[in-house]
Design a protein around this motif. Structure first.
Motif, PDB file in Angstrom:
ATOM      1  N   ASP A  10       0.834  -1.208   0.000  1.00  0.00           N
ATOM      2  CA  ASP A  10       0.000   0.000   0.000  1.00  0.00           C
ATOM      3  C   ASP A  10       0.864   1.252   0.000  1.00  0.00           C
ATOM      4  OD1 ASP A  10      -2.248  -1.581   0.035  1.00  0.00           O
ATOM      5  OD2 ASP A  10      -2.610  -1.372   2.192  1.00  0.00           O
ATOM      6  N   TYR A  11       1.975   1.190   0.734  1.00  0.00           N
ATOM      7  CA  TYR A  11       2.861   2.344   0.845  1.00  0.00           C
ATOM      8  C   TYR A  11       3.464   2.693  -0.522  1.00  0.00           C
ATOM      9  CZ  TYR A  11       6.822   5.238   2.308  1.00  0.00           C
ATOM     10  OH  TYR A  11       7.726   6.261   2.442  1.00  0.00           O
ATOM     11  N   ILE A  12       4.077   1.699  -1.188  1.00  0.00           N
ATOM     12  CA  ILE A  12       4.728   2.017  -2.462  1.00  0.00           C
ATOM     13  C   ILE A  12       3.693   2.289  -3.556  1.00  0.00           C
ATOM     14  CG2 ILE A  12       6.807   0.738  -1.847  1.00  0.00           C
ATOM     15  CD1 ILE A  12       5.941  -1.466  -3.747  1.00  0.00           C
ATOM     16  N   LEU A  13       2.475   1.748  -3.390  1.00  0.00           N
ATOM     17  CA  LEU A  13       1.412   2.049  -4.345  1.00  0.00           C
ATOM     18  C   LEU A  13       1.062   3.528  -4.304  1.00  0.00           C
ATOM     19  CD1 LEU A  13      -0.495   0.799  -6.445  1.00  0.00           C
ATOM     20  CD2 LEU A  13      -2.169   0.468  -4.600  1.00  0.00           C
ATOM     21  N   ARG A  14       1.085   4.107  -3.081  1.00  0.00           N
ATOM     22  CA  ARG A  14       0.815   5.542  -2.962  1.00  0.00           C
ATOM     23  C   ARG A  14       1.933   6.365  -3.597  1.00  0.00           C
ATOM     24  NH1 ARG A  14      -0.782   3.800   2.186  1.00  0.00           N
ATOM     25  NH2 ARG A  14       1.040   4.692   3.233  1.00  0.00           N
ATOM     26  N   LEU A  15       3.096   5.738  -3.814  1.00  0.00           N
ATOM     27  CA  LEU A  15       4.202   6.414  -4.486  1.00  0.00           C
ATOM     28  C   LEU A  15       4.208   6.141  -5.989  1.00  0.00           C
ATOM     29  CD1 LEU A  15       7.056   5.708  -1.901  1.00  0.00           C
ATOM     30  CD2 LEU A  15       5.801   7.834  -2.239  1.00  0.00           C
ATOM     31  N   GLY A  16       3.233   5.336  -6.425  1.00  0.00           N
ATOM     32  CA  GLY A  16       3.081   5.103  -7.856  1.00  0.00           C
ATOM     33  C   GLY A  16       3.729   3.843  -8.390  1.00  0.00           C
ATOM     34  N   PHE A  17       4.097   2.911  -7.498  1.00  0.00           N
ATOM     35  CA  PHE A  17       4.781   1.699  -7.950  1.00  0.00           C
ATOM     36  C   PHE A  17       4.153   0.455  -7.330  1.00  0.00           C
ATOM     37  CE2 PHE A  17       7.968   5.032  -8.366  1.00  0.00           C
ATOM     38  CZ  PHE A  17       8.446   4.795  -9.656  1.00  0.00           C
ATOM     39  N   GLY A  18       4.323  -0.666  -8.016  1.00  0.00           N
ATOM     40  CA  GLY A  18       3.932  -1.965  -7.497  1.00  0.00           C
ATOM     41  C   GLY A  18       5.164  -2.835  -7.341  1.00  0.00           C
ATOM     42  N   LEU A  19       5.044  -3.921  -6.618  1.00  0.00           N
ATOM     43  CA  LEU A  19       6.186  -4.797  -6.370  1.00  0.00           C
ATOM     44  C   LEU A  19       6.750  -5.404  -7.638  1.00  0.00           C
ATOM     45  CD1 LEU A  19       4.965  -6.664  -3.162  1.00  0.00           C
ATOM     46  CD2 LEU A  19       6.932  -5.120  -3.320  1.00  0.00           C
ATOM     47  N   ASN A  20       5.910  -5.585  -8.626  1.00  0.00           N
ATOM     48  CA  ASN A  20       6.359  -6.223  -9.868  1.00  0.00           C
ATOM     49  C   ASN A  20       6.698  -5.225 -10.968  1.00  0.00           C
ATOM     50  OD1 ASN A  20       6.040  -8.882  -8.828  1.00  0.00           O
ATOM     51  ND2 ASN A  20       3.831  -8.703  -9.131  1.00  0.00           N
ATOM     52  N   ASP A  21       6.710  -3.943 -10.630  1.00  0.00           N
ATOM     53  CA  ASP A  21       7.093  -2.909 -11.597  1.00  0.00           C
ATOM     54  C   ASP A  21       8.611  -2.798 -11.684  1.00  0.00           C
ATOM     55  OD1 ASP A  21       4.442  -2.347 -12.004  1.00  0.00           O
ATOM     56  OD2 ASP A  21       4.415  -0.579 -10.708  1.00  0.00           O
ATOM     57  N   VAL A  22       9.120  -2.575 -12.875  1.00  0.00           N
ATOM     58  CA  VAL A  22      10.547  -2.287 -13.048  1.00  0.00           C
ATOM     59  C   VAL A  22      10.785  -0.853 -12.600  1.00  0.00           C
ATOM     60  CG1 VAL A  22      12.415  -1.995 -14.706  1.00  0.00           C
ATOM     61  CG2 VAL A  22      10.847  -3.951 -14.908  1.00  0.00           C
ATOM     62  N   LEU A  23      11.727  -0.687 -11.673  1.00  0.00           N
ATOM     63  CA  LEU A  23      12.018   0.647 -11.155  1.00  0.00           C
ATOM     64  C   LEU A  23      12.996   1.348 -12.091  1.00  0.00           C
ATOM     65  CD1 LEU A  23      11.259   2.362  -8.692  1.00  0.00           C
ATOM     66  CD2 LEU A  23      13.338   1.562  -7.575  1.00  0.00           C
ATOM     67  N   PRO A  24      12.612   2.521 -12.618  1.00  0.00           N
ATOM     68  CA  PRO A  24      13.491   3.237 -13.556  1.00  0.00           C
ATOM     69  C   PRO A  24      14.875   3.510 -12.969  1.00  0.00           C
ATOM     70  CG  PRO A  24      11.290   4.203 -13.535  1.00  0.00           C
ATOM     71  CD  PRO A  24      11.336   3.213 -12.408  1.00  0.00           C
ATOM     72  N   ARG A  25      15.844   3.553 -13.827  1.00  0.00           N
ATOM     73  CA  ARG A  25      17.227   3.775 -13.410  1.00  0.00           C
ATOM     74  C   ARG A  25      17.351   5.089 -12.624  1.00  0.00           C
ATOM     75  NH1 ARG A  25      22.266   2.140 -14.709  1.00  0.00           N
ATOM     76  NH2 ARG A  25      21.435   0.640 -16.225  1.00  0.00           N
ATOM     77  N   GLY A  26      18.035   5.016 -11.492  1.00  0.00           N
ATOM     78  CA  GLY A  26      18.309   6.203 -10.688  1.00  0.00           C
ATOM     79  C   GLY A  26      17.207   6.617  -9.743  1.00  0.00           C
ATOM     80  N   VAL A  27      16.023   5.977  -9.820  1.00  0.00           N
ATOM     81  CA  VAL A  27      14.918   6.342  -8.935  1.00  0.00           C
ATOM     82  C   VAL A  27      15.143   5.706  -7.560  1.00  0.00           C
ATOM     83  CG1 VAL A  27      12.444   6.059  -8.481  1.00  0.00           C
ATOM     84  CG2 VAL A  27      13.239   6.653 -10.771  1.00  0.00           C
ATOM     85  N   ARG A  28      15.074   6.523  -6.517  1.00  0.00           N
ATOM     86  CA  ARG A  28      15.206   6.045  -5.139  1.00  0.00           C
ATOM     87  C   ARG A  28      13.803   5.856  -4.574  1.00  0.00           C
ATOM     88  NH1 ARG A  28      15.279   7.892   0.238  1.00  0.00           N
ATOM     89  NH2 ARG A  28      17.041   7.193   1.538  1.00  0.00           N
ATOM     90  N   LEU A  29      13.445   4.625  -4.274  1.00  0.00           N
ATOM     91  CA  LEU A  29      12.106   4.315  -3.791  1.00  0.00           C
ATOM     92  C   LEU A  29      12.173   3.876  -2.326  1.00  0.00           C
ATOM     93  CD1 LEU A  29       9.051   3.833  -4.377  1.00  0.00           C
ATOM     94  CD2 LEU A  29       9.680   1.463  -4.951  1.00  0.00           C
ATOM     95  N   SER A  30      11.580   4.678  -1.438  1.00  0.00           N
ATOM     96  CA  SER A  30      11.481   4.247  -0.040  1.00  0.00           C
ATOM     97  C   SER A  30      10.402   3.186   0.055  1.00  0.00           C
ATOM     98  CB  SER A  30      11.171   5.436   0.869  1.00  0.00           C
ATOM     99  OG  SER A  30       9.936   6.031   0.531  1.00  0.00           O
ATOM    100  N   LEU A  31      10.579   2.250   0.984  1.00  0.00           N
ATOM    101  CA  LEU A  31       9.710   1.086   1.065  1.00  0.00           C
ATOM    102  C   LEU A  31       8.796   1.102   2.282  1.00  0.00           C
ATOM    103  CD1 LEU A  31      12.468  -1.532   0.186  1.00  0.00           C
ATOM    104  CD2 LEU A  31      10.757  -0.564  -1.369  1.00  0.00           C
ATOM    105  N   SER A  32       8.992   2.055   3.175  1.00  0.00           N
ATOM    106  CA  SER A  32       8.195   2.127   4.386  1.00  0.00           C
ATOM    107  C   SER A  32       8.364   3.495   5.019  1.00  0.00           C
ATOM    108  CB  SER A  32       8.631   1.035   5.373  1.00  0.00           C
ATOM    109  OG  SER A  32       8.004   1.173   6.615  1.00  0.00           O
ATOM    110  N   TYR A  33       7.426   3.874   5.853  1.00  0.00           N
ATOM    111  CA  TYR A  33       7.619   5.080   6.655  1.00  0.00           C
ATOM    112  C   TYR A  33       8.337   4.736   7.962  1.00  0.00           C
ATOM    113  CZ  TYR A  33       3.785   3.549   9.696  1.00  0.00           C
ATOM    114  OH  TYR A  33       2.991   2.836  10.573  1.00  0.00           O
TER     115      TYR A  33
END
Length: 338
Positions: free
Chosen positions: A225-248
């Motif tokens: 739910d957290y990363i979904l609010r950031l616009g990503f899913g677990l099975n999405d390829v994360l674009p190069r250089g993007v820093r994605l936090s996984l939790s608050y």
């Protein structure tokens, strides 16, 4: 004192000398310091179960305490500083940085869209009192997420706190007798995109090389739910250089990192935080702050105090992955010399 002593007399409770039974690491570091000072500290065992209550004898008198041995004469709290709204209201009067905030009662009809529109997104919803990070929803961008966050927060407290989502790391400033004794920085778990691997693959890769004292990153619904609010899913390829936090949630127990950095803290923070401690007026205080970069000037960045802890976990400053531990337990025992 009388209550505990009667239980001991009736045989319904006993005292333990076993430091390994300490209920929290906060209590353990206090106990370790007591042993160094030849102070006899014993734990209360009620109906066969250890609880976070302890007994010692100081200045010729028995004293029971909850985790931290703070002298009773110093504990008077003029206001409920654990109330997040009240704290920010009083800090604002002294121009001490806090996030923008609003509060309301979940049981009373509210124009939620009007409240939502007051804030630049994202926002945070949390219980106004209590929680210790539980039932907090961050990175809220939509009115639907806002409504869902309220449903989560009101499970702990009927009064809801809505706040500006400050960007930065969660830091803990701990004071004893008005002096800043420790400044701890907790970093959330995160991954960097390479344009090839999915978020799930990046998490597994990060876990495979984590520090031995860092817990595995827990993949669960809260994270999804957290990363979904950031616009990503677990099975999405994360674009190069993007820093994605996984939790608050910050720190090594959640797959992040920690550092005790009082020695590196920019001096501009000290008088601001000290004024906040003077306002609260308690002998032991832990302020939670969101700070982008603690080593840089406080007046050049957007930061703020978000909470006050009147029984802070001082062990954070002892067990950080980096930095030099601070003897906060010693400063607390020194309160008995005042």
């Amino acid at each position: 004192l009388a209550f505990f002593e009667i239980l001991l007399w009736l045989g319904l409770a006993k005292l333990s000398d076993d430091i390994n039974l300490a209920k929290t690491f906060r209590s353990r570091v206090i106990w370790e310091e007591a042993n160094r000072r030849k102070i006899i500290m014993r734990q209360f065992i009620m109906f066969g179960r250890p609880i976070d209550q302890y007994r010692t004898r100081l200045n010729g008198r028995l004293f029971y305490f909850d985790s931290l041995p703070i002298p009773s004469k110093l504990q008077a709290m003029r206001k409920n500083w654990d109330d997040k709204f009240l704290l920010k209201k009083e800090l604002s009067k002294k121009n001490i940085p806090v996030p923008l905030y609003h509060t309301f009662a979940s049981f009373w009809p509210q124009d939620l869209e009007k409240i939502f529109s007051k804030f630049k997104k994202p926002i945070i919803v949390k219980p106004r009192v209590g929680s210790r990070g539980r039932h907090t929803v961050t990175n809220i961008h939509t009115i639907e997420q806002f409504r869902s966050g309220i449903d989560v927060a009101k499970q702990i407290c009927a009064h809801i706190s809505v706040e500006e989502h400050l960007m930065g790391d969660v830091c803990r400033a701990t004071f004893v007798n008005g002096k800043l004794m420790g400044f701890y920085r907790g970093v959330v778990p995160f991954v960097f995109g390479d344009g090839v691997k999915t978020v799930r693959q990046l998490i597994l890769e990060k876990d495979a090389h984590r520090h031995e004292r860092v817990e595995k990153i827990l993949i669960n619904k809260e994270m999804e739910d957290y990363i979904l609010r950031l616009g990503f899913g677990l099975n999405d390829v994360l674009p190069r250089g993007v820093r994605l936090s996984l939790s608050y949630r910050t720190g090594r127990l959640f797959g992040g990192t920690t550092k005790e950095m009082l020695d590196e803290l920019h001096p501009s923070f000290v008088p601001i935080l000290t004024e906040a401690a003077r306002m609260v007026g308690l002998p032991v205080i832990g302020f939670d702050c969101i700070v982008p970069e603690p080593t840089e000037d406080a007046f050049t960045q957007r930061w703020g105090i978000i909470e006050c802890n009147t029984l802070p976990f001082i062990d954070l400053h002892y067990y950080a992955l980096e930095g030099h531990p601070k003897n906060i337990a010693g400063a607390i025992w020194d309160l008995w010399r005042l």
